[in-house]
Every structure is written in C-alpha cells, then in structure tokens.
Write a protein that holds these residues in place. Structure first.
Motif, PDB file in Angstrom:
ATOM      1  N   THR A   1     -41.890  -0.835  41.487  1.00  0.00           N
ATOM      2  CA  THR A   1     -41.151   0.431  40.626  1.00  0.00           C
ATOM      3  C   THR A   1     -41.622   0.165  39.181  1.00  0.00           C
ATOM      4  O   THR A   1     -42.067   1.012  38.517  1.00  0.00           O
ATOM      5  N   GLY A   2     -41.312  -1.177  38.868  1.00  0.00           N
ATOM      6  CA  GLY A   2     -41.189  -1.641  37.596  1.00  0.00           C
ATOM      7  C   GLY A   2     -42.730  -1.719  37.179  1.00  0.00           C
ATOM      8  O   GLY A   2     -43.021  -1.247  35.814  1.00  0.00           O
TER       9      GLY A   2
ATOM     10  N   GLU B   1     -36.815  17.120  36.356  1.00  0.00           N
ATOM     11  CA  GLU B   1     -36.088  18.391  36.054  1.00  0.00           C
ATOM     12  C   GLU B   1     -35.554  18.401  34.467  1.00  0.00           C
ATOM     13  O   GLU B   1     -35.516  19.415  33.930  1.00  0.00           O
ATOM     14  N   ASN B   2     -35.477  17.279  33.990  1.00  0.00           N
ATOM     15  CA  ASN B   2     -35.198  17.166  32.607  1.00  0.00           C
ATOM     16  C   ASN B   2     -36.469  16.857  31.680  1.00  0.00           C
ATOM     17  O   ASN B   2     -36.163  16.544  30.436  1.00  0.00           O
TER      18      ASN B   2
ATOM     19  N   PHE C   1     -42.446   8.217  36.777  1.00  0.00           N
ATOM     20  CA  PHE C   1     -41.762   8.411  38.029  1.00  0.00           C
ATOM     21  C   PHE C   1     -42.581   9.222  39.058  1.00  0.00           C
ATOM     22  O   PHE C   1     -42.275   9.205  40.257  1.00  0.00           O
ATOM     23  N   ASP C   2     -43.525  10.040  38.826  1.00  0.00           N
ATOM     24  CA  ASP C   2     -44.548  10.756  39.724  1.00  0.00           C
ATOM     25  C   ASP C   2     -45.329   9.626  40.528  1.00  0.00           C
ATOM     26  O   ASP C   2     -45.279   9.493  41.654  1.00  0.00           O
TER      27      ASP C   2
ATOM     28  N   LYS D   1     -34.646  10.139  43.999  1.00  0.00           N
ATOM     29  CA  LYS D   1     -33.906  10.993  43.322  1.00  0.00           C
ATOM     30  C   LYS D   1     -33.846  10.930  41.623  1.00  0.00           C
ATOM     31  O   LYS D   1     -33.848  11.927  40.970  1.00  0.00           O
ATOM     32  N   MET D   2     -34.284   9.835  41.289  1.00  0.00           N
ATOM     33  CA  MET D   2     -34.267   9.320  39.948  1.00  0.00           C
ATOM     34  C   MET D   2     -35.610  10.435  39.293  1.00  0.00           C
ATOM     35  O   MET D   2     -35.814  10.844  38.431  1.00  0.00           O
ATOM     36  N   GLY D   3     -36.620  10.214  40.322  1.00  0.00           N
ATOM     37  CA  GLY D   3     -37.928  11.013  39.979  1.00  0.00           C
ATOM     38  C   GLY D   3     -37.534  12.349  39.880  1.00  0.00           C
ATOM     39  O   GLY D   3     -38.232  13.139  38.719  1.00  0.00           O
ATOM     40  N   THR D   4     -36.914  12.848  40.852  1.00  0.00           N
ATOM     41  CA  THR D   4     -36.577  14.357  40.843  1.00  0.00           C
ATOM     42  C   THR D   4     -35.710  14.831  39.336  1.00  0.00           C
ATOM     43  O   THR D   4     -36.156  15.922  38.650  1.00  0.00           O
TER      44      THR D   4
END
Lengths: 221, 130
Positions: A70-71, A20-21, A45-46, A13-16
């Motif tokens: 992730t990091g 979006e932003n 994030f992709d 969701k963070m990626g989405t």
C-alpha cells in the motif's frame, strides 16, 4: 483481532472514503495549497485498490506486506507531498506488523507509532505546524495513554478518531509552518489543513469499518 | 563526471533549466531531468527521480537539485531505495534550483568533483544549508 482480509477491507473502505471526499479535500487545498490533495489522494488510493485485488488473488495474508505494498503504491502514484508522506507512513507501519496475519489493538498502536514516526521523519514537521501531524499525533497519544484503561477496541478507536478530529479542527486557527501553505504565512490562518483532514478521514474509516466488522461478528454474520 | 539530476514539480521548469545550463557549457554532461508526474500532472514522482539518478550515476556521485517540499521528500525516498554504497555518493542540496543547476553544470563540465561543486555553491553564496 483483525485478519488480513479485514485489513484489506479497511484499506478498500479508505479508498472509497477518499474518493467520496475528493472535491472536499481539493477545495480545502485550493484555499491554502496547490488544489490537488483530493485528486492526488484519489489517484493513489485507486491504484491501491487494484493492488489489493492482486493481493487477494495471491492470497497474501502477511499484514506487514499488505501495508508495505500500500505504501509503495501511494509513493509512486499520489504525486503531491502526500505521496512520500502517506507512503512512508504505511511503509513504517508495515515494519511494526511484518509477518503477522492478525492484528490486535496493541499492534494497531505499533502501526500508528510507526506511521507517525515515518511522517515526522519524512516531512520534518512537528505538532502545530498545520500538517497531518496535528491529526495523527493526538490520535497516537490516545493509544499510548489507553494502556491502563479498560476500554474495548471500538471505544478506543472512537477516541482515536475523535482526537484526530479535534487535531484537524485545531489546524484552522494556526499558521502553517510546513508545506505549500507555509508560503502564505498568516493568510493560512482560518483554513483547515487538507492533510490533517485526510488523516482524520482515514482514522475515522478505521473506526467505522472495524465497528462494522465487529458488529457482523457479534451478530454471527 | 558528477551526474546532475534536476527535480521539479513542473516539466517546463526542468526543460528551461536544462536549456539555460547547456547554454553555458561546451559539451554534454551527465544531466537527467525529473519534471512532473509520469501521468503529466504537476508534482514529483519517486520512480522518475530514481530512473533519473540511475541514468547519470557513477562513482563520482550524483547531485540532486529540487524545487519545492515534496520534490525533496521524493528525492530522499529515491535515494533511500538505492543500496548504501550508492547512497553515499548521492547529495541532495538545498540551493536555488536555477542558479544551482547552472553553477553545477559549469563545474561538472570542468571535471570538478562533488566537494568542489559544493564549494562553488558556497563561493557563489547559493547555499541555504548543507
């Protein structure tokens, strides 16, 4: 409690939300920086999104490991200052929950303590430097102060994101002392910091996604 | 010989610095560049810096010079990812990147060690903080 697959869902969701932003973050960065924050964060994030697919295929349920991957992905792919900063944040957060397959709100506090310490160590920024720290530190303070209060997880996460929102808005009125914007001196005043903004967006996503997950639990679905 | 790594957000900057530095010295020195990201954007890339360090690494040490904020952060992360016995031989110095690289290249080509190079920076008034 959140399971490893819940955590993966939050990261997706963070990626989405970052995607979006993308334009918004880049627009903020073009006013006082190098106009790449949205592009860089989306790129990072992709890449995280495709790593999360690997994680799901390999059934990795160690939340510390998931945050570490992730990091490391963000460090290697973001490109701007946000890469080392968010990368270090996630890698330090990972240490707080290494080996855990479930996390509760106190684990989340430890995650955020690690993330904040990581960002401050890497960027050498303090509060009021007009950086991510201005969103993250007030959020961590809410978690620290919440120990004796009787709030449920969702209320607490809501307070955390509101503190980050306030911190983000506070960056509009101050002069940058760290990062590319610091070269602008007083001309940086009046502009909202892109890093504080992305930090708020991530914390807001945590709140919204956990609320969604818990809502499903309560409704039995 | 001390190795020199030059880190910039821009590949053009590191190429230009290399040209300037090589103009001053008679022979090749261990010099590695990290300019921009691996996909061609302006920025810094921890992996590329790590590769550059490894290209020029010896026990004589590696000197890393950088341009702006995230270049330092990425360089620090690259250094921290190495084993401690290598880390102690790596110095990330805050000096003007062009003058610093030219000074370092000359000193390295003369076979000077890390401390002598740092002294040369001080004598040239280049050091901002060590």
């Amino acid at each position: 409690m959140l399971s490893a697959s819940d955590v993966i869902y939050v990261l997706e969701k963070m990626g989405t939300v970052i995607a979006e932003n993308k334009e918004y973050l880049t627009e903020l960065d073009s006013a006082i920086g190098d106009a790449d924050h949205g592009i860089n964060m989306t790129k990072g994030f992709d890449a995280v999104k495709s790593k999360l697919e690997d994680i799901k295929q390999k059934n990795i349920d160690n939340i510390g490991e998931i945050l570490k991957i992730t990091g490391m992905t963000l460090v290697s792919t973001v490109g701007g200052a946000a890469g080392p900063l968010y990368g270090t944040a996630f890698m330090k957060a990972a240490l707080a929950v290494m080996g855990k397959t479930e996390v509760d709100i106190r684990d989340f506090q430890n995650i955020m303590e690690g993330a904040l310490a990581g960002v401050k160590m890497r960027g050498k920024a303090e509060i009021s430097d007009k950086t991510m720290v201005d969103a993250l530190e007030p959020a961590v303070n809410i978690l620290r102060e919440s120990k004796d209060k009787e709030l449920n997880e969702i209320e607490l996460l809501n307070n955390v994101r509101l503190a980050a929102l306030q911190g983000m808005e506070y960056t509009k009125g101050i002069q940058a002392r760290k990062g590319r914007a610091s070269y602008l001196g007083a001309r940086s005043i009046g502009h909202q910091d892109p890093g504080a903004t992305s930090s708020y967006l991530l914390l807001n996503t945590i709140y919204q996604t956990v609320e969604e997950i818990k809502g499903k639990d309560i409704n039995g679905g | 010989m001390v190795g020199l790594v030059v880190v910039s957000h821009s590949p053009k900057i590191v190429e230009g610095i290399k040209d300037l530095a090589l103009q001053m010295i008679p022979e090749e020195i261990p010099l590695a560049l990290s300019g921009g990201t691996s996909d061609g954007r302006l920025g810094t890339d921890f992996q590329r810096i790590l590769t550059a360090i490894n290209q020029v690494y010896s026990e004589d040490g590696v000197l890393i010079l950088y341009d702006l904020g995230s270049a330092l952060m990425s360089a620090e992360m690259a250094k921290e990812s190495l084993p401690p016995e290598k880390q102690q031989n790596i110095s990330i110095l805050k000096v003007p990147i062009v003058e610093g690289a030219v000074t370092a290249a000359v000193e390295i080509s003369l076979g000077k060690d890390m401390n002598s190079i740092i002294n040369a920076f001080k004598e040239a008034g280049l050091e901002k903080s060590f």
